[in-house]
Scaffold this active site. Structure first.
Site, PDB file in Angstrom:
ATOM      1  N   ARG A 172      -2.226   9.214   4.556  1.00 40.19           N
ATOM      2  CA  ARG A 172      -2.065   8.043   5.423  1.00 40.19           C
ATOM      3  C   ARG A 172      -2.201   8.337   6.908  1.00 40.19           C
ATOM      4  O   ARG A 172      -2.397   7.411   7.695  1.00 40.19           O
ATOM      5  CB  ARG A 172      -0.701   7.387   5.144  1.00 40.19           C
ATOM      6  CG  ARG A 172      -0.499   6.988   3.685  1.00 40.19           C
ATOM      7  CD  ARG A 172      -1.612   6.098   3.162  1.00 40.19           C
ATOM      8  NE  ARG A 172      -1.358   5.681   1.786  1.00 40.19           N
ATOM      9  CZ  ARG A 172      -2.162   4.908   1.078  1.00 40.19           C
ATOM     10  NH1 ARG A 172      -3.297   4.474   1.606  1.00 40.19           N
ATOM     11  NH2 ARG A 172      -1.859   4.566  -0.165  1.00 40.19           N
ATOM     12  N   TYR A 208      14.591  -4.944   1.738  1.00 43.69           N
ATOM     13  CA  TYR A 208      15.225  -6.208   2.113  1.00 43.69           C
ATOM     14  C   TYR A 208      14.889  -7.243   1.050  1.00 43.69           C
ATOM     15  O   TYR A 208      13.731  -7.395   0.662  1.00 43.69           O
ATOM     16  CB  TYR A 208      14.675  -6.628   3.468  1.00 43.69           C
ATOM     17  CG  TYR A 208      15.274  -7.878   4.082  1.00 43.69           C
ATOM     18  CD1 TYR A 208      16.291  -7.787   5.024  1.00 43.69           C
ATOM     19  CD2 TYR A 208      14.791  -9.138   3.747  1.00 43.69           C
ATOM     20  CE1 TYR A 208      16.817  -8.929   5.622  1.00 43.69           C
ATOM     21  CE2 TYR A 208      15.311 -10.283   4.329  1.00 43.69           C
ATOM     22  CZ  TYR A 208      16.332 -10.173   5.263  1.00 43.69           C
ATOM     23  OH  TYR A 208      16.859 -11.302   5.843  1.00 43.69           O
ATOM     24  N   SER A 209      15.886  -7.973   0.572  1.00 41.00           N
ATOM     25  CA  SER A 209      15.666  -8.913  -0.517  1.00 41.00           C
ATOM     26  C   SER A 209      15.567 -10.344  -0.010  1.00 41.00           C
ATOM     27  O   SER A 209      16.516 -10.884   0.564  1.00 41.00           O
ATOM     28  CB  SER A 209      16.799  -8.825  -1.546  1.00 41.00           C
ATOM     29  OG  SER A 209      16.618  -9.817  -2.547  1.00 41.00           O
ATOM     30  N   HIS A 215       2.485  14.924   1.384  1.00 47.20           N
ATOM     31  CA  HIS A 215       1.409  14.287   0.621  1.00 47.20           C
ATOM     32  C   HIS A 215       1.108  12.899   1.192  1.00 47.20           C
ATOM     33  O   HIS A 215      -0.069  12.518   1.349  1.00 47.20           O
ATOM     34  CB  HIS A 215       1.808  14.174  -0.855  1.00 47.20           C
ATOM     35  CG  HIS A 215       0.758  13.534  -1.711  1.00 47.20           C
ATOM     36  ND1 HIS A 215      -0.471  14.105  -1.937  1.00 47.20           N
ATOM     37  CD2 HIS A 215       0.747  12.349  -2.380  1.00 47.20           C
ATOM     38  CE1 HIS A 215      -1.199  13.314  -2.723  1.00 47.20           C
ATOM     39  NE2 HIS A 215      -0.485  12.236  -2.983  1.00 47.20           N
ATOM     40  N   ARG A 227       2.669   2.700  -3.243  1.00 46.13           N
ATOM     41  CA  ARG A 227       1.883   3.475  -4.198  1.00 46.13           C
ATOM     42  C   ARG A 227       2.343   4.931  -4.238  1.00 46.13           C
ATOM     43  O   ARG A 227       2.107   5.629  -5.221  1.00 46.13           O
ATOM     44  CB  ARG A 227       0.397   3.428  -3.824  1.00 46.13           C
ATOM     45  CG  ARG A 227      -0.232   2.040  -3.927  1.00 46.13           C
ATOM     46  CD  ARG A 227      -0.213   1.521  -5.337  1.00 46.13           C
ATOM     47  NE  ARG A 227      -0.963   2.397  -6.223  1.00 46.13           N
ATOM     48  CZ  ARG A 227      -0.864   2.414  -7.553  1.00 46.13           C
ATOM     49  NH1 ARG A 227       0.012   1.631  -8.144  1.00 46.13           N
ATOM     50  NH2 ARG A 227      -1.603   3.221  -8.263  1.00 46.13           N
ATOM     51  N   HIS A 228       3.006   5.380  -3.167  1.00 45.32           N
ATOM     52  CA  HIS A 228       3.579   6.728  -3.151  1.00 45.32           C
ATOM     53  C   HIS A 228       4.929   6.646  -3.853  1.00 45.32           C
ATOM     54  O   HIS A 228       5.960   6.352  -3.253  1.00 45.32           O
ATOM     55  CB  HIS A 228       3.725   7.221  -1.707  1.00 45.32           C
ATOM     56  CG  HIS A 228       2.407   7.348  -1.015  1.00 45.32           C
ATOM     57  ND1 HIS A 228       1.690   8.529  -0.989  1.00 45.32           N
ATOM     58  CD2 HIS A 228       1.649   6.429  -0.358  1.00 45.32           C
ATOM     59  CE1 HIS A 228       0.557   8.331  -0.331  1.00 45.32           C
ATOM     60  NE2 HIS A 228       0.503   7.073   0.064  1.00 45.32           N
ATOM     61  N   ARG A 229       4.920   6.911  -5.145  1.00 46.28           N
ATOM     62  CA  ARG A 229       6.064   6.605  -6.003  1.00 46.28           C
ATOM     63  C   ARG A 229       7.152   7.670  -5.988  1.00 46.28           C
ATOM     64  O   ARG A 229       8.245   7.444  -6.506  1.00 46.28           O
ATOM     65  CB  ARG A 229       5.571   6.394  -7.446  1.00 46.28           C
ATOM     66  CG  ARG A 229       4.558   5.272  -7.575  1.00 46.28           C
ATOM     67  CD  ARG A 229       4.187   5.009  -9.027  1.00 46.28           C
ATOM     68  NE  ARG A 229       3.554   6.178  -9.648  1.00 46.28           N
ATOM     69  CZ  ARG A 229       2.254   6.437  -9.590  1.00 46.28           C
ATOM     70  NH1 ARG A 229       1.448   5.647  -8.913  1.00 46.28           N
ATOM     71  NH2 ARG A 229       1.745   7.490 -10.188  1.00 46.28           N
ATOM     72  N   GLN A 274       0.843  -1.196   0.000  1.00 49.27           N
ATOM     73  CA  GLN A 274       0.000   0.000   0.000  1.00 49.27           C
ATOM     74  C   GLN A 274       0.883   1.253   0.000  1.00 49.27           C
ATOM     75  O   GLN A 274       0.622   2.220  -0.725  1.00 49.27           O
ATOM     76  CB  GLN A 274      -0.892  -0.028   1.242  1.00 49.27           C
ATOM     77  CG  GLN A 274      -1.992   1.000   1.278  1.00 49.27           C
ATOM     78  CD  GLN A 274      -2.883   0.833   2.505  1.00 49.27           C
ATOM     79  OE1 GLN A 274      -2.461   0.309   3.534  1.00 49.27           O
ATOM     80  NE2 GLN A 274      -4.126   1.261   2.398  1.00 49.27           N
ATOM     81  N   LEU A 291      10.378  16.616   1.661  1.00 43.05           N
ATOM     82  CA  LEU A 291       9.308  17.037   2.566  1.00 43.05           C
ATOM     83  C   LEU A 291       7.988  17.277   1.842  1.00 43.05           C
ATOM     84  O   LEU A 291       6.920  16.967   2.375  1.00 43.05           O
ATOM     85  CB  LEU A 291       9.741  18.290   3.321  1.00 43.05           C
ATOM     86  CG  LEU A 291       8.780  18.822   4.389  1.00 43.05           C
ATOM     87  CD1 LEU A 291       8.532  17.769   5.473  1.00 43.05           C
ATOM     88  CD2 LEU A 291       9.330  20.110   5.008  1.00 43.05           C
TER      89      LEU A 291
END
Length: 302
Positions: free
Chosen positions: A223, A121-122, A218, A112-114, A109, A213
């Site tokens: 959120r 972490y992989s 945003h 979504r803030h791209r 979720q 910032l």
């Protein structure tokens, strides 16, 4: 445990070895550096690094507008002017890098803030820990009957116990199979990058998230809102407390104009003007659809 022993040792070593610097620092943010704020049952947010402060916002604005800002009497007034008129680039002069531990479904979720830089972490290279988000009983809720993406009444009694047991048993069974598939005791074992696909979305992951910032505000506007999903909202709330200490003037303006303020459509503004003149305005003669009217009334009447 939100922080591993290795992470705790790293934090202690960093905090024990402060370095002199000529760059501008924000005293309110310095106290947050490296300190983990616990979130949910196994998660955390901690500040790794930052750049800029309230003064950096004003510095950028004055370089851009020159004499146009001379009428502003102080930095706080200028920042409020910038926020009020939706300026963005001065706020982009401040950045923060966060280390976040969060459930995978929250991460999906969040991503979504791209407009941020992310390194996660992989599970292709490393094995994820046996740590799952299990909601506290008060956060178990039925599906809302009026909002397709929200929660309704809280589950209680046997129903809550049944759901909690399913969440716990499914998560642990999936992790048992995850370990078993990768086992190399007498068998080849499945590659980590394939075995991870069987893990549930409530398992914890970690990432570094760097954002300016303007885009962080945003994120917080959406959120940290009361309508946001609880599991991401608590992370936003933790970050908001850090930002309030980092850039108090900017955060105060953000609270007033974005979190506490409201945007009005031309129709809504017309309705308010008509009401101020004494006219009785209803949904039928407002020009608004029924849902928009309900939202408008909720906004102005509380």
């Amino acid at each position: 445990m939100p922080l591993s022993p290795e992470q705790l040792a790293e934090i202690e070593a960093l905090r024990a070895s402060p370095q002199p610097t000529l760059r501008a620092v924000a005293p309110g943010m310095e106290k947050h550096l490296y300190t983990a704020q616990e979130v949910l049952d196994h998660g955390f947010v901690r500040v790794v690094d930052y750049m800029g402060d309230d003064a950096a916002i004003c510095q950028a604005a004055r370089v851009s507008y020159g004499k146009g800002t001379k009428s502003v009497q102080n930095d706080k007034g200028l920042i409020r002017y910038l926020m009020r008129h939706w300026h963005s680039t001065p706020f982009e002069m401040c950045e923060v890098k966060l280390h976040v531990k969060l459930p995978v479904f929250v991460a999906r979720q969040w991503i979504r803030h791209r407009t941020a830089n992310v390194n996660e972490y992989s599970a292709r290279y490393s094995i994820l820990d046996r740590e799952f988000y299990i909601p506290a009983p008060e956060h178990l809720a039925a599906q809302s009957v009026i909002n397709n993406q929200g929660r309704g009444e809280t589950l209680t009694g046997d129903e809550a116990a049944r759901v909690l047991e399913i969440l716990k048993s499914d998560a642990n069974r999936a992790y048992d199979n995850y370990e078993a598939m990768m086992s190399d005791e007498g068998q080849q074992g499945l590659a980590r990058e394939l075995a991870r696909m069987n893990l549930p979305s409530n398992i914890y992951t970690q990432w570094y998230w760097k954002v300016d910032l303007h885009n962080l505000f945003h994120f917080l506007r959406l959120r940290a809102d009361s309508h946001a999903q609880y599991e991401i909202r608590v992370y936003a709330d933790a970050i908001a407390k850090v930002v309030a200490d980092w850039v108090p003037a900017a955060f105060g303006a953000f609270e007033d104009y974005r979190m506490g303020g409201a945007n009005l459509s031309a129709q809504a503004l017309d309705v308010i003007r008509r009401r101020l003149k004494g006219e009785e305005v209803t949904q039928e003669n407002s020009g608004m659809a029924a849902r928009e009217w309900r939202e408008f009334v909720d906004m102005i009447e509380g």
